[in-house]
Design a protein around this motif. Structure first.
Motif, PDB file in Angstrom:
ATOM      1  N   ASP A 639      76.424 -28.253  27.815  1.00  0.00           N
ATOM      2  CA  ASP A 639      76.342 -29.428  29.068  1.00  0.00           C
ATOM      3  C   ASP A 639      76.116 -28.629  30.294  1.00  0.00           C
ATOM      4  OD1 ASP A 639      78.328 -30.941  31.251  1.00  0.00           O
ATOM      5  OD2 ASP A 639      76.696 -32.116  30.382  1.00  0.00           O
ATOM      6  N   LEU A 640      76.840 -27.286  30.438  1.00  0.00           N
ATOM      7  CA  LEU A 640      76.919 -26.580  31.528  1.00  0.00           C
ATOM      8  C   LEU A 640      75.353 -26.001  31.809  1.00  0.00           C
ATOM      9  CD1 LEU A 640      78.181 -25.001  33.913  1.00  0.00           C
ATOM     10  CD2 LEU A 640      78.781 -23.145  32.419  1.00  0.00           C
ATOM     11  N   ILE A 641      74.800 -25.362  30.774  1.00  0.00           N
ATOM     12  CA  ILE A 641      73.279 -24.724  30.500  1.00  0.00           C
ATOM     13  C   ILE A 641      72.416 -26.008  31.004  1.00  0.00           C
ATOM     14  CG2 ILE A 641      71.513 -23.588  29.180  1.00  0.00           C
ATOM     15  CD1 ILE A 641      74.172 -22.210  29.962  1.00  0.00           C
ATOM     16  N   ARG A 642      72.516 -27.318  30.457  1.00  0.00           N
ATOM     17  CA  ARG A 642      71.619 -28.305  30.505  1.00  0.00           C
ATOM     18  C   ARG A 642      71.620 -28.631  32.140  1.00  0.00           C
ATOM     19  NH1 ARG A 642      72.310 -33.126  31.625  1.00  0.00           N
ATOM     20  NH2 ARG A 642      74.618 -33.228  31.087  1.00  0.00           N
ATOM     21  N   ARG A 643      72.664 -28.854  32.620  1.00  0.00           N
ATOM     22  CA  ARG A 643      72.845 -29.140  34.241  1.00  0.00           C
ATOM     23  C   ARG A 643      72.170 -27.893  34.955  1.00  0.00           C
ATOM     24  NH1 ARG A 643      79.003 -29.852  35.419  1.00  0.00           N
ATOM     25  NH2 ARG A 643      78.312 -29.978  37.551  1.00  0.00           N
ATOM     26  N   ILE A 648      67.372 -25.984  38.251  1.00  0.00           N
ATOM     27  CA  ILE A 648      66.387 -25.285  38.512  1.00  0.00           C
ATOM     28  C   ILE A 648      64.937 -26.025  38.384  1.00  0.00           C
ATOM     29  CG2 ILE A 648      64.964 -23.081  37.515  1.00  0.00           C
ATOM     30  CD1 ILE A 648      67.716 -22.089  36.283  1.00  0.00           C
ATOM     31  N   GLU A 649      64.874 -26.762  37.415  1.00  0.00           N
ATOM     32  CA  GLU A 649      63.624 -27.570  37.537  1.00  0.00           C
ATOM     33  C   GLU A 649      63.274 -28.447  38.719  1.00  0.00           C
ATOM     34  OE1 GLU A 649      60.293 -28.825  35.335  1.00  0.00           O
ATOM     35  OE2 GLU A 649      61.530 -27.166  34.822  1.00  0.00           O
ATOM     36  N   LYS A 650      64.338 -28.981  39.143  1.00  0.00           N
ATOM     37  CA  LYS A 650      64.311 -29.675  40.346  1.00  0.00           C
ATOM     38  C   LYS A 650      64.083 -29.073  41.716  1.00  0.00           C
ATOM     39  CE  LYS A 650      66.815 -33.628  42.655  1.00  0.00           C
ATOM     40  NZ  LYS A 650      68.092 -34.303  42.751  1.00  0.00           N
ATOM     41  N   ASN A 651      64.689 -27.684  41.911  1.00  0.00           N
ATOM     42  CA  ASN A 651      64.638 -27.314  43.385  1.00  0.00           C
ATOM     43  C   ASN A 651      63.950 -25.854  43.059  1.00  0.00           C
ATOM     44  OD1 ASN A 651      66.676 -29.047  44.241  1.00  0.00           O
ATOM     45  ND2 ASN A 651      68.199 -28.391  42.978  1.00  0.00           N
ATOM     46  N   LEU A 686      68.848 -15.417  37.390  1.00  0.00           N
ATOM     47  CA  LEU A 686      67.629 -15.070  38.097  1.00  0.00           C
ATOM     48  C   LEU A 686      66.384 -15.040  37.508  1.00  0.00           C
ATOM     49  CD1 LEU A 686      66.641 -14.274  40.960  1.00  0.00           C
ATOM     50  CD2 LEU A 686      67.177 -11.967  40.722  1.00  0.00           C
ATOM     51  N   ASP A 687      66.242 -14.135  36.340  1.00  0.00           N
ATOM     52  CA  ASP A 687      65.156 -14.026  35.569  1.00  0.00           C
ATOM     53  C   ASP A 687      64.330 -15.624  35.113  1.00  0.00           C
ATOM     54  OD1 ASP A 687      65.940 -11.241  33.870  1.00  0.00           O
ATOM     55  OD2 ASP A 687      65.182 -11.682  35.660  1.00  0.00           O
ATOM     56  N   VAL A 688      65.280 -16.564  34.884  1.00  0.00           N
ATOM     57  CA  VAL A 688      64.899 -17.952  34.588  1.00  0.00           C
ATOM     58  C   VAL A 688      64.082 -18.442  35.698  1.00  0.00           C
ATOM     59  CG1 VAL A 688      65.621 -20.172  33.825  1.00  0.00           C
ATOM     60  CG2 VAL A 688      66.499 -18.000  32.512  1.00  0.00           C
ATOM     61  N   ILE A 689      64.925 -18.245  36.740  1.00  0.00           N
ATOM     62  CA  ILE A 689      64.255 -18.994  38.160  1.00  0.00           C
ATOM     63  C   ILE A 689      63.032 -18.453  38.366  1.00  0.00           C
ATOM     64  CG2 ILE A 689      64.835 -19.181  40.729  1.00  0.00           C
ATOM     65  CD1 ILE A 689      67.615 -19.063  40.224  1.00  0.00           C
ATOM     66  N   ASN A 690      62.747 -17.140  38.213  1.00  0.00           N
ATOM     67  CA  ASN A 690      61.368 -16.578  38.569  1.00  0.00           C
ATOM     68  C   ASN A 690      60.208 -17.390  37.472  1.00  0.00           C
ATOM     69  OD1 ASN A 690      62.226 -15.099  40.709  1.00  0.00           O
ATOM     70  ND2 ASN A 690      63.007 -13.236  39.840  1.00  0.00           N
ATOM     71  N   ARG A 691      60.744 -17.283  36.191  1.00  0.00           N
ATOM     72  CA  ARG A 691      59.979 -17.648  35.202  1.00  0.00           C
ATOM     73  C   ARG A 691      59.459 -18.998  35.472  1.00  0.00           C
ATOM     74  NH1 ARG A 691      63.045 -17.783  30.465  1.00  0.00           N
ATOM     75  NH2 ARG A 691      63.247 -20.082  30.804  1.00  0.00           N
ATOM     76  N   VAL A 692      60.403 -19.927  35.644  1.00  0.00           N
ATOM     77  CA  VAL A 692      59.973 -21.421  36.085  1.00  0.00           C
ATOM     78  C   VAL A 692      59.022 -21.367  37.401  1.00  0.00           C
ATOM     79  CG1 VAL A 692      60.774 -23.439  36.878  1.00  0.00           C
ATOM     80  CG2 VAL A 692      62.078 -22.380  35.160  1.00  0.00           C
ATOM     81  N   THR A 715      56.117 -22.650  45.670  1.00  0.00           N
ATOM     82  CA  THR A 715      56.773 -22.493  44.244  1.00  0.00           C
ATOM     83  C   THR A 715      58.083 -21.648  44.537  1.00  0.00           C
ATOM     84  OG1 THR A 715      55.456 -20.696  43.730  1.00  0.00           O
ATOM     85  CG2 THR A 715      54.854 -22.906  42.562  1.00  0.00           C
ATOM     86  N   GLY A 716      58.336 -21.435  45.791  1.00  0.00           N
ATOM     87  CA  GLY A 716      59.762 -20.955  46.221  1.00  0.00           C
ATOM     88  C   GLY A 716      59.496 -19.147  46.517  1.00  0.00           C
ATOM     89  N   PHE A 717      58.254 -18.704  46.463  1.00  0.00           N
ATOM     90  CA  PHE A 717      58.236 -17.256  46.791  1.00  0.00           C
ATOM     91  C   PHE A 717      57.775 -17.081  48.227  1.00  0.00           C
ATOM     92  CE2 PHE A 717      57.377 -17.403  42.169  1.00  0.00           C
ATOM     93  CZ  PHE A 717      58.084 -16.346  42.015  1.00  0.00           C
ATOM     94  N   THR A 718      58.714 -16.460  49.127  1.00  0.00           N
ATOM     95  CA  THR A 718      58.331 -16.149  50.321  1.00  0.00           C
ATOM     96  C   THR A 718      57.540 -14.854  50.786  1.00  0.00           C
ATOM     97  OG1 THR A 718      60.606 -15.162  50.614  1.00  0.00           O
ATOM     98  CG2 THR A 718      60.559 -17.650  51.270  1.00  0.00           C
ATOM     99  N   ASN A 719      57.595 -14.020  49.878  1.00  0.00           N
ATOM    100  CA  ASN A 719      57.209 -12.825  49.744  1.00  0.00           C
ATOM    101  C   ASN A 719      55.801 -12.832  48.938  1.00  0.00           C
ATOM    102  OD1 ASN A 719      56.377 -10.193  49.793  1.00  0.00           O
ATOM    103  ND2 ASN A 719      58.427  -9.436  50.340  1.00  0.00           N
TER     104      ASN A 719
END
Length: 746
Positions: A639-643, A648-651, A686-692, A715-719
């Motif tokens: 449940d924790l991983i799903r949340r 990540i998918e939303k934000n 952090l790797d999962v956030i970058n991959r998404v 897509t969240g990259f400022t640099n």
């Protein structure tokens, strides 16, 4: 003279037999009458206990339904869509549709709910989700259930979250009525004492009143409720006839305790059982016709009367008939009975057994002169002025053995005594004593043929006895024997020592041969419970290391082997309390499911014959706790991983999305969240956030002509340079080359 003697004899036996018949009939009548009185009391008590159990169960069901209603209203209050109905006077249509959908879901998921009302005094509407009748958005004027508005306005007259029994019109085509129990949940009170908002849950009376009213049951009784207002309720009618109500209410309301009484209800003598007030201040009553309860007892009474009458009639005839046939002198019969009684009293074996048993148990006063006289008279072969030993035989697995053999148990014990005495008589003089339970005692005296102090020879005889009992009787036994004694005054002390040593079969195991001298145990008060090991036990359990916890338990128990068995018993009790406290901690922290929270119960030490049986129980117990912890932990992690993935998918487009941000949103330690995510998914967060983010940007490169810098920003990259580097690491191409390759394919 012969006819006179025959007449006298017949007259004598006629009177004798007639007296016996009359005494038998009278005894039967009196004893049966007494028994019937007691049977009647027993039947009434059994009916009361049965009624009390059923009524208590009904009370628990009502309380559980109350808790469910309370939990439901709290859930509805926390529902975002419904909150808008509660606090906005004119919510928009989308919020209203969403809220009504949520109410319908609650209604469909709980079949015992008849309807749910959402009330907002600032709004002119009442929102209703119902299984029948009015449903949806209604003005207060359109509402057929006008009583609910009065209930809300007079909320102070009702105890919070107490079921309010009532009947209302559904407003459908048939204008039907519904009997329900209403639970009122209202928000903070305004300055004028009015309700700011309210949620009303109506539970069908059929679900709560499963055994209330004029429904037929096994004993054709009726059940009723006295609510917290002192009103008698039952069935579809809420308030009953005054006559019945007074006959039931008056005796019950005089006391706050559960009980029963016999009184007339509706002109019928009845048995009234009632409970004490529960947490809702409700009481439950069962009324059963008295005649139905005592029907079988009355049948027994009349059967007894007819049997007694038949005995008298038959006895009169037999007295007349047998008095003509019996000519045996009464004196001869009496002499014969005296002889039989004398033979019974002079049964040497029985008397000798009783005498030896009383000596061993210390209940026989020891006077040397009278003792020698009794031993000589009853043929006791042991000379207690010479050296002797005690050998105690105990049946292994006695509980199962006694259940299997039943009435034949004593026969098997006599067989054990015979086998033991025959083998021991090879070297000693022997007396056997039958003791209670699983024990048989051999008293062996010194003879000139064998060295009496030779424990090696004695052990060989004990091995022979054990083997012979196993072969011939299929019984496993454990044996213990005392040191050599030479005075009769030491007999009881030697038996206590031997019996206490035999208890250490618990540590030695089945089939053990125990020398009492080896078990001169340390006094109970010298035992100190190992608190440090108890702390290790708690630490291991809290860490989920059940194998180590089990090992600590075994170690603590093994340390009690040098002490009397009651030390092991107290140790088991303390371990039970300690383990239960850890289980309660697991429940409090939701590490295991609540249905696993029953208190652990370890039987008393007497329940186990060997420590192996106790260790087997420990193994099972710790395995079950380990399984429950693993199951709960697995569900919790999934449940924790799903949340996390949903966040990540939303934000993903939020440049501030990070481990700390997600942990703060979920109210979890960042280090713990990162560690668990890596353990479960094998990827750093952090790797999962970058991959998404990279995958989302690739989709935009394919489907739009937007500039690459804009896509990176969305897509969240400022640099941009960091975006290029991450994109090439993921796809092996720069964003520009990737877009070109997609264009070439098209």
């Amino acid at each position: 003279m012969r006819p006179i003697k025959e007449s006298v004899s017949r007259n004598f036996y006629s009177k004798l037999l007639l007296s016996i018949v009359l005494c038998t009939a009278l005894t039967l009548t009196v004893s049966s009458t007494v028994l019937i009185v007691f049977f009647n009391r027993i039947v009434l008590n059994q009916v009361y206990q049965s009624d009390l159990n059923n009524l208590t169960q009904t009370s628990r069901e009502v309380l559980n339904m109350t808790e469910s209603a309370q939990s439901l209203t709290f859930q509805i209050y926390r529902n975002i869509n419904v909150t808008k109905l509660l606090f906005y006077s004119d919510p928009n249509i989308y919020d209203t549709i969403g809220a009504m959908g949520e109410l319908s879901n609650y209604l469909n998921s709980m079949p015992y709910i008849e309807s749910i009302y959402v009330y907002n005094p600032k709004s002119s509407n009442v929102y209703i989700a119902s299984n029948s009748g009015q449903n949806g958005l209604l003005t207060k004027n359109e509402l057929t259930d006008k009583a609910i508005l009065s209930l809300i306005n007079n909320y102070k007259q009702y105890k919070p979250f107490t079921p309010i029994p009532r009947t209302y019109k559904t407003g459908d085509a048939n204008n039907a009525k519904k009997s329900v129990y209403t639970y009122l949940c209202y928000d903070a009170i305004g300055a004028k004492g009015s309700v700011n908002s309210a949620i009303i849950v109506n539970i069908s009376a059929d679900w709560i009143n499963k055994d209330i009213g004029n429904r037929k049951t096994n004993n054709a009784g009726q059940s009723f409720i006295i609510d917290n207002r002192g009103v008698l309720l039952g069935g579809e009618e809420q308030e009953l006839q005054p006559g019945i109500s007074e006959s039931i209410l008056q005796p019950v309301l005089e006391t706050d305790d559960a009980g029963f009484r016999i009184a007339k209800v509706g002109g019928v003598k009845s048995f009234i059982s009632y409970t004490g007030p529960d947490s809702l201040e409700w009481r439950y009553i069962r009324v059963t016709p008295y005649q139905l309860i005592t029907k079988n007892v009355s049948t027994i009474l009349w059967t007894t009367i007819w049997i007694a009458g038949g005995i008298i009639v038959a006895g009169l005839f037999l007295s007349w008939f047998l008095s003509r046939k019996l000519y045996v002198p009464f004196g001869h019969m009496a002499n014969r009975m005296n002889m039989l009684e004398s033979e019974k009293r002079n049964n040497l074996y029985t008397i000798r057994q009783q005498f030896l048993r009383s000596l061993v148990l210390g209940t026989e006063a020891i006077n040397m002169k009278s003792l020698r006289s009794k031993m000589a008279e009853w043929g006791v072969s042991i000379d207690f002025q010479k050296r002797y030993r005690l050998i105690l035989l105990r049946i292994d697995g006695f509980r199962e053995f006694s259940e299997e053999k039943g009435s034949d148990l004593r026969v098997f014990k006599y067989a054990m005594m015979n086998i033991g005495s025959e083998i021991a008589m090879q070297a000693y003089s022997v007396e056997t004593v039958e003791l209670e339970g699983d024990r048989v005692l051999l008293i062996v005296g010194e003879s000139s043929d064998v060295e009496f102090d030779n424990d090696g020879y004695l052990n060989s005889l004990l091995l022979q006895i054990r083997q012979a009992v196993l072969e011939h009787l299929k019984i496993g036994i454990s044996l213990s024997y005392s040191p050599v004694q030479d005075q009769v005054l030491q007999l009881h002390t030697a038996f206590k020592q031997t019996n206490e040593a035999s208890d250490h079969r618990f540590f030695a195991g089945h089939g053990a041969i125990i020398r009492a001298k080896d078990f001169e145990l340390v006094r109970v008060e010298n035992y100190v419970f190992p608190v440090d090991k108890e702390k290790k036990l708690v630490d291991f359990m809290m860490a989920g290391r059940m194998e180590e916890a089990n090992a600590v338990c075994r170690n603590i128990m093994s340390e009690t082997s040098a002490f009397p068995l009651r030390v092991a018993q107290s140790t088991v009790s303390r371990l039970t309390i300690t383990i239960n406290s850890v289980i309660h901690a697991f429940l409090k922290n939701r590490l295991i499911e609540s249905d696993a929270g029953k208190d652990l119960t370890i039987p008393p030490i007497e329940h186990f014959e060997t420590i192996w049986e106790l260790e087997k129980l420990f193994d099972k117990m710790f395995d079950e706790i380990h399984e429950k912890l693993d199951s709960k932990r697995s569900m919790k992690y999934e449940d924790l991983i799903r949340r996390i993935n949903d966040i990540i998918e939303k934000n993903y487009a939020d440049p501030n999305l990070s481990l700390n941000g997600i942990a703060g949103e979920m109210d979890i330690s960042p280090s713990y969240l990162g560690r668990v995510y890596k353990q479960v998914t094998m990827h750093a967060l952090l790797d999962v956030i970058n991959r998404v983010r990279i995958e989302k940007s690739a989709e935009m490169l394919q489907s739009t002509d937007k500039p690459i810098a804009e896509i990176a920003d969305k897509t969240g990259f400022t640099n941009p340079s960091y975006y290029y580097r991450m994109f090439k690491r993921h796809f092996g191409l720069t964003p520009t080359d990737y877009r070109k390759s997609i264009g070439d394919k098209k």
